[in-house]
Design a protein around this motif. Sequence first.
Motif: not given
Length: 184
Positions: A90-101
């Motif tokens: 289970t991978i909790y995947y995040y793309q984030c710059d100044a906030q989670i996109q």
Amino acid sequence: WASLIGELLHPQIDWRERLRVFVQNTVKNNYRLTPPNKRHLWRGIYLPGIYGDSLEVAVAIDTSGSVSNKDLQAFITEIQAICDSFESYTIYYYQCDAQIQVEKVLEPGDEIPRQMKGRGGTSFKPVFQKVQELPYVDCLVYLSDLYPNDGFPSPLDVPTVWVSSTDQVAPYGETLPIKGREPE
């Protein structure tokens, strides 16, 4: 002689292998020869594959404007390699710059989002807040250039590894600089 001595004094450590070892060492697993590890078959080498406990990890990609497209693609490739190394995860995947996109939970068979969203400033704090709320994760893997606009958040209670596309070093956790990249 000068180049040989230079190589001895400045060895290139494969950050990809160190990342895999870091993730694998955070999870208790067993090894078996059938099926063999797919990553080495093309070389004719049959090594044990991992099976056993499930991996539960948070992975964040810094999608700020300062991270190159080539580095973003390398980051996605490494996330895929982590997925390929485990039968159950289970991978909790995040793309984030100044906030989670982008926020997504990946399990075997799921596609990793490859379209990057964001490209603004950099903050690690939104991802750290999300990871703190998770009931259990083995580790946090943060792929970034390590130039946050608002500094580094307080360390989490889980092992953290930073994969850096620059020579910057994080103030805590393990930093794996991307060395020996092919020229752009």
